[in-house]
Design a protein around this motif. Structure first.
Motif, PDB file in Angstrom:
ATOM      1  N   PHE A   1      42.693  -7.812 -61.303  1.00 18.25           N
ATOM      2  CA  PHE A   1      41.284  -7.445 -61.346  1.00 18.25           C
ATOM      3  C   PHE A   1      41.067  -6.304 -60.358  1.00 18.25           C
ATOM      4  CE2 PHE A   1      36.873  -8.657 -59.613  1.00 18.25           C
ATOM      5  CZ  PHE A   1      36.240  -7.782 -60.472  1.00 18.25           C
ATOM      6  N   TYR A   2      40.564  -5.168 -60.873  1.00 22.77           N
ATOM      7  CA  TYR A   2      40.416  -3.949 -60.070  1.00 22.77           C
ATOM      8  C   TYR A   2      39.034  -3.365 -60.317  1.00 22.77           C
ATOM      9  CZ  TYR A   2      41.260   0.906 -58.575  1.00 22.77           C
ATOM     10  OH  TYR A   2      41.176   2.132 -57.981  1.00 22.77           O
ATOM     11  N   THR A   3      38.315  -3.100 -59.237  1.00 25.02           N
ATOM     12  CA  THR A   3      36.937  -2.616 -59.343  1.00 25.02           C
ATOM     13  C   THR A   3      36.810  -1.108 -59.150  1.00 25.02           C
ATOM     14  OG1 THR A   3      36.674  -3.460 -57.066  1.00 25.02           O
ATOM     15  CG2 THR A   3      35.705  -4.761 -58.849  1.00 25.02           C
ATOM     16  N   GLY A   4      37.854  -0.374 -59.497  1.00 24.82           N
ATOM     17  CA  GLY A   4      37.776   1.084 -59.438  1.00 24.82           C
ATOM     18  C   GLY A   4      37.559   1.614 -58.037  1.00 24.82           C
ATOM     19  N   ASN A   5      38.187   0.969 -57.063  1.00 27.43           N
ATOM     20  CA  ASN A   5      37.913   1.286 -55.654  1.00 27.43           C
ATOM     21  C   ASN A   5      38.346   2.687 -55.246  1.00 27.43           C
ATOM     22  OD1 ASN A   5      37.311  -1.490 -55.702  1.00 27.43           O
ATOM     23  ND2 ASN A   5      39.389  -2.001 -55.092  1.00 27.43           N
ATOM     24  N   PHE A   6      39.310   3.250 -55.957  1.00 27.47           N
ATOM     25  CA  PHE A   6      39.848   4.549 -55.554  1.00 27.47           C
ATOM     26  C   PHE A   6      39.358   5.696 -56.448  1.00 27.47           C
ATOM     27  CE2 PHE A   6      42.867   1.293 -54.095  1.00 27.47           C
ATOM     28  CZ  PHE A   6      42.740   1.499 -52.725  1.00 27.47           C
ATOM     29  N   LEU A   7      38.388   5.420 -57.312  1.00 29.70           N
ATOM     30  CA  LEU A   7      37.727   6.507 -58.037  1.00 29.70           C
ATOM     31  C   LEU A   7      36.857   7.255 -57.022  1.00 29.70           C
ATOM     32  CD1 LEU A   7      36.657   4.679 -61.323  1.00 29.70           C
ATOM     33  CD2 LEU A   7      38.633   6.161 -60.965  1.00 29.70           C
ATOM     34  N   ASP A   8      37.084   8.569 -56.895  1.00 36.51           N
ATOM     35  CA  ASP A   8      36.480   9.303 -55.776  1.00 36.51           C
ATOM     36  C   ASP A   8      35.564  10.448 -56.190  1.00 36.51           C
ATOM     37  OD1 ASP A   8      38.286  11.109 -56.777  1.00 36.51           O
ATOM     38  OD2 ASP A   8      39.533  11.209 -54.963  1.00 36.51           O
ATOM     39  N   GLY A   9      35.181  10.492 -57.469  1.00 39.60           N
ATOM     40  CA  GLY A   9      34.271  11.532 -57.916  1.00 39.60           C
ATOM     41  C   GLY A   9      34.939  12.803 -58.387  1.00 39.60           C
ATOM     42  N   THR A  10      36.260  12.884 -58.294  1.00 37.33           N
ATOM     43  CA  THR A  10      36.959  14.103 -58.705  1.00 37.33           C
ATOM     44  C   THR A  10      37.225  14.135 -60.209  1.00 37.33           C
ATOM     45  OG1 THR A  10      39.093  13.088 -58.173  1.00 37.33           O
ATOM     46  CG2 THR A  10      38.049  14.419 -56.458  1.00 37.33           C
ATOM     47  N   ALA A  11      37.176  12.979 -60.873  1.00 35.56           N
ATOM     48  CA  ALA A  11      37.360  12.929 -62.319  1.00 35.56           C
ATOM     49  C   ALA A  11      35.994  13.017 -62.994  1.00 35.56           C
ATOM     50  CB  ALA A  11      38.064  11.639 -62.720  1.00 35.56           C
ATOM     51  N   ILE A  12      35.833  13.997 -63.873  1.00 37.56           N
ATOM     52  CA  ILE A  12      34.581  14.171 -64.612  1.00 37.56           C
ATOM     53  C   ILE A  12      34.811  13.652 -66.024  1.00 37.56           C
ATOM     54  CG2 ILE A  12      32.751  15.762 -65.285  1.00 37.56           C
ATOM     55  CD1 ILE A  12      33.275  15.541 -62.240  1.00 37.56           C
ATOM     56  N   GLY A  13      34.133  12.580 -66.383  1.00 35.44           N
ATOM     57  CA  GLY A  13      34.361  11.902 -67.642  1.00 35.44           C
ATOM     58  C   GLY A  13      33.735  12.587 -68.836  1.00 35.44           C
ATOM     59  N   ARG A  14      33.881  11.969 -69.988  1.00 36.20           N
ATOM     60  CA  ARG A  14      33.442  12.564 -71.253  1.00 36.20           C
ATOM     61  C   ARG A  14      31.945  12.818 -71.271  1.00 36.20           C
ATOM     62  NH1 ARG A  14      35.253   7.571 -72.852  1.00 36.20           N
ATOM     63  NH2 ARG A  14      36.924   8.460 -74.112  1.00 36.20           N
ATOM     64  N   SER A  15      31.181  12.062 -70.487  1.00 30.80           N
ATOM     65  CA  SER A  15      29.727  12.233 -70.472  1.00 30.80           C
ATOM     66  C   SER A  15      29.283  13.332 -69.522  1.00 30.80           C
ATOM     67  CB  SER A  15      29.066  10.923 -70.051  1.00 30.80           C
ATOM     68  OG  SER A  15      29.464  10.584 -68.726  1.00 30.80           O
TER      69      SER A  15
END
Length: 378
Positions: free
Chosen positions: A314-328
């Motif tokens: 179970f991983y809550t995306g703790n290391f997503l840091d805003g550098t990835a810009i998603g499809r939206s």
């Protein structure tokens, strides 16, 4: 815990109507730097649920489901073009292997011989290495239409690839049926003893990937009595710890955000949130274990997961840091998506008490993940 409730599926069918045809459509998705073509296969059922798979990384690139009002939205984090997957992959939707999760020091022994793996997570090997199964082009070998459309992809991992022994022939099959279940089946065979642990690393947000809302309001039920605590390097210590009286207790439904920042618990500090393996209970007559149920109260979307594997990360995306810009067009930040990854326990090759990840010639490795989509009543 009823992981596959007919009532929930019926509610989703009622909300979305039945004006859709069950089908599998194949289309171009882009090219790699060397000019090789990447393709996508979109699976659709009669209730308006769709799943798109690309053959780069055998990635689950898109999942769209209706909410309780029948409004469909993208619920999987990811990109609309190859550019994103090449520049900032983050394992969005990826098939990860040869060994998912971490192996301490990037080393393990098999039949008295030590193997050294590529290090890509500080001093550890993570998710198969620098060029794992998530970063190679798979071959689409079968696309089926009908009531349960599917796609099967294959990849051959060479002996010694990323340090792993044995030539490994792998298949990944995605099937979407009319009960709103997306089943992912991984199979592998080897020509010499090796280790295998494959999973899917999709990040989900049941508000909708483009909603701008986090997953901290999602309600999680995870029917596990124990989890495996980790060191500061996120390697299991070998202990099996009871979830009772800890922030890791989701045996009854709990809002994820209630305790995800509880700094009084050292395990939350180490993971910067939840990034832990839970030990699942006994399998049912079909060999499946209930792994998790996630509900987003405002949209009514529900995701339930079953698997034949002994654990779920179970991983809550703790290391997503805003550098990835998603499809939206939104920047993915901490807790913008959650991952629930069925698998054998992390670092199992170095911890015999965890069981075995060994695969020998003549055997077939098989991992099954069932994602069931539905809606709840208000």
């Amino acid at each position: 815990m009823n992981i596959l409730p007919a009532a929930g599926a019926a509610a989703l069918a009622l909300a979305s109507g039945s004006a859709h045809a069950a089908e599998a459509k194949r289309a171009p998705f882009g090219t790699l730097a060397d000019g090789r073509a990447v393709e996508a296969v979109t699976l659709t059922n009669t209730h308006g649920v769709t799943a798109r798979i690309i053959n780069y990384g055998a990635i689950l690139q898109s999942v769209q489901t209706p909410d309780r009002a029948g409004k469909s939205a993208e619920i999987a984090l990811g990109y609309d073009s190859m550019d994103g997957y090449l520049k900032a992959p983050n394992y969005f939707g990826a098939t990860v292997g040869r060994y998912a999760n971490r192996i301490a020091g990037g080393k393990f022994s098999l039949d008295g011989k030590q193997y050294t793996l590529a290090l890509n997570n500080q001093t550890n090997a993570l998710h198969g290495g620098k060029v794992g199964f998530d970063k190679v082009l798979w071959r689409i070998v079968d696309v089926k239409n009908g009531p349960a459309p599917s796609v099967t992809l294959s990849y051959t991992s060479a002996d010694g690839e990323e340090g792993y022994p044995g030539k490994l022939d792998v298949t990944a099959t995605y099937t979407l049926d009319d009960s709103n279940a997306l089943t992912v089946e991984y199979k592998a065979k080897t020509d010499k003893p090796t280790i295998v642990n494959m999973t899917n690393h999709s990040f989900f947000n049941l508000n909708g990937e483009g909603s701008g809302k986090s997953i901290l309001t999602h309600v999680l039920t995870l029917p596990a009595e124990q989890f495996t605590p980790v060191s500061a390097a996120l390697i299991p210590t070998g202990e099996r710890r009871a979830v009772a009286n800890t922030p890791f207790d989701f045996r009854t439904p709990r809002v994820i955000g209630d305790r995800v920042r509880d700094g009084r618990d050292q395990q939350i500090v180490f993971g910067q949130g939840y990034d832990h393996n839970y030990i699942l209970g006994a399998a049912d007559a079909k060999g499946l274990r209930a792994a998790a149920r996630v509900e987003e109260p405002s949209t009514g979307r529900v995701l339930e997961i079953a698997t034949n594997q002994p654990g779920v990360q179970f991983y809550t995306g703790n290391f997503l840091d805003g550098t990835a810009i998603g499809r939206s067009g939104l920047a993915y930040r901490q807790s913008d998506g959650l991952a629930l990854e069925p698998q054998v326990f992390p670092d199992t090759p170095n911890q015999p008490a965890f069981g075995s990840a060994r695969l020998d010639p003549g055997q077939t490795y098989r991992s099954v993940i069932v994602y069931r989509f539905s809606t709840s009543a208000r």
